[in-house]
Design an enzyme around this catalytic site. Structure first.
Site, PDB file in Angstrom:
ATOM      1  N   ASP A  98       2.441   2.576   2.459  1.00  0.00           N
ATOM      2  CA  ASP A  98       2.419   3.302   3.722  1.00  0.00           C
ATOM      3  C   ASP A  98       3.779   3.190   4.402  1.00  0.00           C
ATOM      4  OD1 ASP A  98      -0.154   4.071   3.343  1.00  0.00           O
ATOM      5  OD2 ASP A  98      -1.025   2.471   4.553  1.00  0.00           O
TER       6      ASP A  98
ATOM      7  N   CYS B 245       0.808  -1.224   0.000  1.00  0.00           N
ATOM      8  CA  CYS B 245       0.000   0.000   0.000  1.00  0.00           C
ATOM      9  C   CYS B 245       0.840   1.271   0.000  1.00  0.00           C
ATOM     10  CB  CYS B 245      -0.904   0.010   1.221  1.00  0.00           C
ATOM     11  SG  CYS B 245       0.054  -0.095   2.736  1.00  0.00           S
TER      12      CYS B 245
ATOM     13  N   CYS C 250      -2.022   4.993   7.793  1.00  0.00           N
ATOM     14  CA  CYS C 250      -2.769   3.781   8.131  1.00  0.00           C
ATOM     15  C   CYS C 250      -3.110   3.731   9.622  1.00  0.00           C
ATOM     16  CB  CYS C 250      -1.986   2.540   7.735  1.00  0.00           C
ATOM     17  SG  CYS C 250      -2.870   1.018   8.143  1.00  0.00           S
TER      18      CYS C 250
ATOM     19  N   CYS D  80      -0.897  -4.984   7.365  1.00  0.00           N
ATOM     20  CA  CYS D  80      -0.490  -3.820   8.166  1.00  0.00           C
ATOM     21  C   CYS D  80       0.295  -4.250   9.398  1.00  0.00           C
ATOM     22  CB  CYS D  80      -1.710  -3.024   8.611  1.00  0.00           C
ATOM     23  SG  CYS D  80      -2.838  -2.591   7.286  1.00  0.00           S
TER      24      CYS D  80
HETATM   25 FE1  FES Z   1      -0.928   0.231   4.478  1.00  0.00          FE
HETATM   26 FE2  FES Z   1      -2.135  -0.526   6.606  1.00  0.00          FE
HETATM   27  S1  FES Z   1      -3.067  -0.045   4.711  1.00  0.00           S
HETATM   28  S2  FES Z   1      -0.019  -0.416   6.303  1.00  0.00           S
END
Ligand code: FES
Length: 133
Positions: free
Chosen positions: A42, A40, A65, A108
């Site tokens: 993040d 993602c 997130c 995550c």
């Molecule tokens: Fe990316 Fe949670 S959606 S770490």
């Protein structure tokens, strides 16, 4: 964060996290690690203060997130005051299980545990250099 998708434990850790923030970056006992999640994009910044082989304090900043923030909060609570080896034994599967994460958020839970391992590896590398090893 979407209510109803997350367990009450996730909401509690998110609302009452005491480990969001930062430690003094240049303190001798503080290591900093930035970890990212490919799925993602993040990013998390994790800092760990390590004294005498024990995790003293943990602070993190999570960008984007909320789920990973909750998980980091849980990990911080689990490892503060613990020996490094016990801290390193924390697995993302245990994090996901404890919080009852929905399947779409399982990835995550990797961020905090991977950032912790990288921070401890950095700490050990720095200590080995200081000891001439
Ligand atoms: Fe990316 Fe949670 S959606 S770490």
């Amino acid at each position: 964060m979407v209510m109803g998708v997350y367990s009450k434990r996730v909401i509690r850790y998110c609302n009452y996290s005491r480990n969001i923030g930062s430690l003094p970056e240049h303190a001798r006992d503080v290591v900093t690690c930035v970890a990212g999640e490919e799925a993602c994009c993040d990013v998390m910044r994790l800092q760990v203060s390590i004294r005498h082989g024990m995790v003293d304090e943990v602070r993190f900043q999570m960008y984007d997130c909320g789920s990973a923030s909750c998980e980091s909060s849980l990990v911080a609570r689990w490892i503060e005051g613990r020996p490094l080896e016990e801290a390193l034994a924390v697995r993302n599967s245990a994090i996901a299980h404890e919080l009852g994460l929905p399947p779409v958020k399982i990835h995550c839970s990797r961020l905090a545990s991977e950032a912790l391992r990288a921070a401890v590896a950095d700490y050990r590398s720095k200590n080995a250099q200081q000891c001439g090893g």
